[in-house]
Every structure is written in structure tokens, then in C-alpha cells.
Motif scaffolding. Structure first.
Motif, PDB file in Angstrom:
ATOM      1  N   ASP A  20       0.191 -13.082   9.440  1.00  0.00           N
ATOM      2  CA  ASP A  20       1.108 -14.173   9.092  1.00  0.00           C
ATOM      3  C   ASP A  20       1.715 -13.984   7.704  1.00  0.00           C
ATOM      4  N   GLY A  21       1.378 -12.879   7.041  1.00  0.00           N
ATOM      5  CA  GLY A  21       2.026 -12.519   5.782  1.00  0.00           C
ATOM      6  C   GLY A  21       1.465 -13.166   4.534  1.00  0.00           C
ATOM      7  N   LEU A  22       0.366 -13.899   4.636  1.00  0.00           N
ATOM      8  CA  LEU A  22      -0.212 -14.518   3.440  1.00  0.00           C
ATOM      9  C   LEU A  22      -1.118 -13.575   2.677  1.00  0.00           C
ATOM     10  N   LYS A  23      -1.855 -12.764   3.381  1.00  0.00           N
ATOM     11  CA  LYS A  23      -2.746 -11.786   2.751  1.00  0.00           C
ATOM     12  C   LYS A  23      -1.978 -10.468   2.662  1.00  0.00           C
ATOM     13  N   THR A  24      -1.610 -10.088   1.447  1.00  0.00           N
ATOM     14  CA  THR A  24      -0.804  -8.882   1.237  1.00  0.00           C
ATOM     15  C   THR A  24      -1.560  -7.798   0.482  1.00  0.00           C
ATOM     16  N   LEU A  25      -2.852  -8.029   0.277  1.00  0.00           N
ATOM     17  CA  LEU A  25      -3.679  -7.071  -0.443  1.00  0.00           C
ATOM     18  C   LEU A  25      -5.038  -7.007   0.258  1.00  0.00           C
ATOM     19  N   GLU A  26      -5.412  -5.833   0.720  1.00  0.00           N
ATOM     20  CA  GLU A  26      -6.709  -5.638   1.371  1.00  0.00           C
ATOM     21  C   GLU A  26      -7.656  -5.009   0.369  1.00  0.00           C
ATOM     22  N   SER A  27      -8.904  -5.474   0.326  1.00  0.00           N
ATOM     23  CA  SER A  27      -9.876  -4.921  -0.617  1.00  0.00           C
ATOM     24  C   SER A  27     -11.075  -4.364   0.146  1.00  0.00           C
ATOM     25  N   ARG A  28     -11.538  -3.227  -0.308  1.00  0.00           N
ATOM     26  CA  ARG A  28     -12.708  -2.562   0.266  1.00  0.00           C
ATOM     27  C   ARG A  28     -13.470  -1.902  -0.878  1.00  0.00           C
TER      28      ARG A  28
END
Length: 155
Positions: A20-28
Motif C-alpha cells: 500500500d506504499g506506506l512502508k518504503t524501507l525494509e530492515s534486516r
């Protein structure tokens, strides 16, 4: 006809928030998506939920959403159910979030990731999210795998 793309499982609500375009950064904790920079990634919705509600605190606080708006996002993210490839997202640059950084910059990253405590994690920029026309049933995995998506399902 179909296309082959890399795929990664995301737990809810993060899968829906990515698409839905709200989370634009993935962290691992490791640079899992770094080899996929400038590629399209299929988003698989895992059967299990994310443990914790940091995402809710970020949506309420810095993003200023009310409970009705949050509930609408959750419902949108569940439109295809679980255990399916639901959409596509483009993978950008991966970088290591330093242990110490300016508070303002850290808060910006946390808003994009919908997660707190990003220090010393690898963060990857995600863009151009799009839902498939229909879900594609698939088993999930911890690491990226390839999936064949029929072209008629592509947005």
C-alpha cells in the motif's frame, strides 16, 4: 506466459503496508536485499503476523493516523489472505544504519520503515509498490526465492 522474479516473505501487517506504499524501507540484520538492487521483488504474505506493534506506534505517532485509518490499512493488506504472492515492489539501495546518527534522521528512517530501533540494521529502499490482479498461492521462505508469475496476474 509468465515472468520469473525474486520473492520474499513479509509478515503482516508489513506485507500490506509495503504494497500500500506506506512502508518504503525494509530492515534486516543482514544485507539480504542488496543483491536485488534495481530489480523487482515479489511480495509474499506470510501466514504469521509480525510479533510486536511498533508499526502501530509509528502510524499513530509520527504519521498521525487514527484507529479507523489504521484499521482500513489492515483490511487492505488482508485482501488476498495469507500464504500468497500478492504484489511487486522495486528494490533500491541497501545501506547499513549506523549505531549513532542524528535523532531527526533516525526518526525519518523509522517512519519509512514503520519500525523503531534501526541502528546497525541493513535498510533497503522500496518503491513502486503494486498489487497483483489476483493472488498466487505459494509457500514462503526465510530467504529470497524465485517465483513464476503468470503475465495475466501482473498489474
Amino acid at each position: 506466459m509468465s515472468v520469473t522474479v525474486w520473492c520474499l516473505s513479509f509478515r503482516q501487517p508489513y506485507a500490506g503496508l509495503v504494497l500500500d506504499g506506506l512502508k518504503t524501507l525494509e530492515s534486516r540484520w543482514r544485507p539480504l536485499l542488496a543483491p536485488l538492487e534495481n530489480h523487482t521483488l515479489a511480495v509474499h504474505i506470510a501466514r504469521r503476523d509480525w510479533e510486536g506493534d511498533e508499526w502501530r506506534a509509528v502510524l499513530r505517532g509520527p504519521l498521525g493516523m487514527n484507529e479507523a485509518q489504521i484499521q482500513a490499512l489492515l483490511e487492505s493488506g488482508e485482501r488476498f489472505g495469507r500464504g500468497v504472492v500478492a504484489g511487486l515492489v522495486d528494490v533500491g539501495v541497501t545501506s547499513l544504519c549506523p549505531a549513532s546518527m542524528l535523532e531527526e534522521e533516525l526518526q525519518h528512517l523509522e517512519r519509512a520503515a514503520l519500525l523503531v530501533g534501526l541502528q546497525e540494521k541493513h535498510v533497503t529502499h522500496l518503491s513502486n509498490p503494486r498489487w497483483l490482479k489476483e493472488p498466487l498461492s505459494s509457500r514462503g521462505g526465510r530467504d529470497p526465492w524465485t517465483v513464476e508469475i503468470p503475465t495475466e496476474l501482473l498489474p
